[in-house]
Each structure stands twice: as structure tokens, then as C-alpha cells.
Motif scaffolding. Sequence first.
Motif, mmCIF file in Angstrom:
data_model
loop_
_atom_site.group_PDB
_atom_site.id
_atom_site.type_symbol
_atom_site.label_atom_id
_atom_site.label_comp_id
_atom_site.label_asym_id
_atom_site.label_seq_id
_atom_site.Cartn_x
_atom_site.Cartn_y
_atom_site.Cartn_z
ATOM 1 N N ASP A 196 5.285 7.593 13.504
ATOM 2 C CA ASP A 196 4.184 8.482 13.872
ATOM 3 C C ASP A 196 3.901 9.547 12.814
ATOM 4 O O ASP A 196 2.757 9.951 12.633
ATOM 5 N N ALA A 197 4.930 9.990 12.102
ATOM 6 C CA ALA A 197 4.758 11.062 11.125
ATOM 7 C C ALA A 197 4.177 10.582 9.792
ATOM 8 O O ALA A 197 3.856 11.401 8.929
ATOM 9 N N PHE A 198 4.025 9.278 9.606
ATOM 10 C CA PHE A 198 3.478 8.741 8.360
ATOM 11 C C PHE A 198 1.968 8.955 8.325
ATOM 12 O O PHE A 198 1.254 8.562 9.235
ATOM 13 N N ASP A 199 1.487 9.571 7.253
ATOM 14 C CA ASP A 199 0.053 9.815 7.054
ATOM 15 C C ASP A 199 -0.536 8.647 6.262
ATOM 16 O O ASP A 199 -0.615 8.689 5.032
ATOM 17 N N ALA A 200 -0.939 7.595 6.976
ATOM 18 C CA ALA A 200 -1.435 6.380 6.327
ATOM 19 C C ALA A 200 -2.682 6.640 5.493
ATOM 20 O O ALA A 200 -2.901 5.975 4.472
ATOM 21 N N ASP A 201 -3.497 7.608 5.885
ATOM 22 C CA ASP A 201 -4.711 7.915 5.124
ATOM 23 C C ASP A 201 -4.403 8.517 3.756
ATOM 24 O O ASP A 201 -5.206 8.420 2.835
ATOM 25 N N GLY A 202 -3.237 9.125 3.613
ATOM 26 C CA GLY A 202 -2.857 9.739 2.344
ATOM 27 C C GLY A 202 -2.033 8.831 1.444
ATOM 28 O O GLY A 202 -1.634 9.223 0.346
ATOM 29 N N TYR A 203 -1.765 7.612 1.894
ATOM 30 C CA TYR A 203 -0.966 6.658 1.120
ATOM 31 C C TYR A 203 -1.685 6.296 -0.175
ATOM 32 O O TYR A 203 -2.887 6.075 -0.190
ATOM 33 N N GLU A 204 -0.927 6.237 -1.259
ATOM 34 C CA GLU A 204 -1.466 5.845 -2.570
ATOM 35 C C GLU A 204 -0.456 4.927 -3.246
ATOM 36 O O GLU A 204 0.747 5.114 -3.083
ATOM 37 N N VAL A 205 -0.958 3.979 -4.014
ATOM 38 C CA VAL A 205 -0.064 3.118 -4.787
ATOM 39 C C VAL A 205 -0.683 2.876 -6.153
ATOM 40 O O VAL A 205 -1.902 2.783 -6.290
ATOM 41 N N GLU A 206 0.183 2.815 -7.157
ATOM 42 C CA GLU A 206 -0.271 2.598 -8.534
ATOM 43 C C GLU A 206 0.702 1.642 -9.223
ATOM 44 O O GLU A 206 1.919 1.825 -9.140
ATOM 45 N N GLN A 207 0.163 0.636 -9.890
ATOM 46 C CA GLN A 207 0.999 -0.262 -10.685
ATOM 47 C C GLN A 207 1.100 0.318 -12.085
ATOM 48 O O GLN A 207 0.097 0.528 -12.755
ATOM 49 N N ARG A 208 2.322 0.559 -12.538
ATOM 50 C CA ARG A 208 2.537 1.150 -13.858
ATOM 51 C C ARG A 208 3.069 0.158 -14.872
ATOM 52 O O ARG A 208 3.194 0.473 -16.042
ATOM 53 N N GLY A 209 3.415 -1.021 -14.418
ATOM 54 C CA GLY A 209 3.934 -2.055 -15.293
ATOM 55 C C GLY A 209 4.143 -3.314 -14.477
ATOM 56 O O GLY A 209 3.927 -3.308 -13.272
ATOM 57 N N PRO A 210 4.574 -4.404 -15.126
ATOM 58 C CA PRO A 210 4.724 -5.665 -14.393
ATOM 59 C C PRO A 210 5.767 -5.584 -13.276
ATOM 60 O O PRO A 210 5.665 -6.293 -12.289
ATOM 61 N N ASN A 211 6.746 -4.714 -13.412
ATOM 62 C CA ASN A 211 7.802 -4.580 -12.406
ATOM 63 C C ASN A 211 7.948 -3.142 -11.924
ATOM 64 O O ASN A 211 9.036 -2.739 -11.507
#
Length: 77
Positions: free
Chosen positions: A53-68
Motif C-alpha cells: 500500500d505504501a508504494f507510490d506507483a505513479d512515482g516509479y521510474e526506471v532507466e537502463q544505464r547499460g546492457p546489465n
Amino acid sequence: MSETTIDVRDVPPSDRHPKIHAEFEALDSGDALVLVNDHEPKPLFYEMQAEVDAFDADGYEVEQRGPNEYRARFPKQ
């Protein structure tokens, strides 16, 4: 507001989600967990969205910085 970063790339897959959940639970409201992973953590995102419940899904971000290297930010409400 602060961020805690954990790198789970060397953690056995079966231990990753329990470790991540424990780290997230320890955060204060308004803080965020930055997860460094070897793949995009979409399954974890859906798990957190459905179960934490405490997870703010709207604020989730992800970034790929390299192949792994993916960095995903899981904010806590």
C-alpha cells in the motif's frame, strides 16, 4: 526525502524480492528505494503495486544505464 540504493545483481534470484521488500519497509514515508538490477524489474513493480500500500506507483521510474544495469526508483508514500 532521501534515497537508499541497493544493488541486487549479485544477490541470488530467490533472495532478491525478500531483500528488496525489507529495505523498502525500512524506509520513511517520502523516501525512495533505488534498485540496481541486471534486468528491468517490471515483475517487481507489479508485485509492489498489488501488494504494498505504501508504494507510490505513479512515482516509479526506471532507466537502463547499460546492457546489465537498470536503475529503478521505488518511492514510498
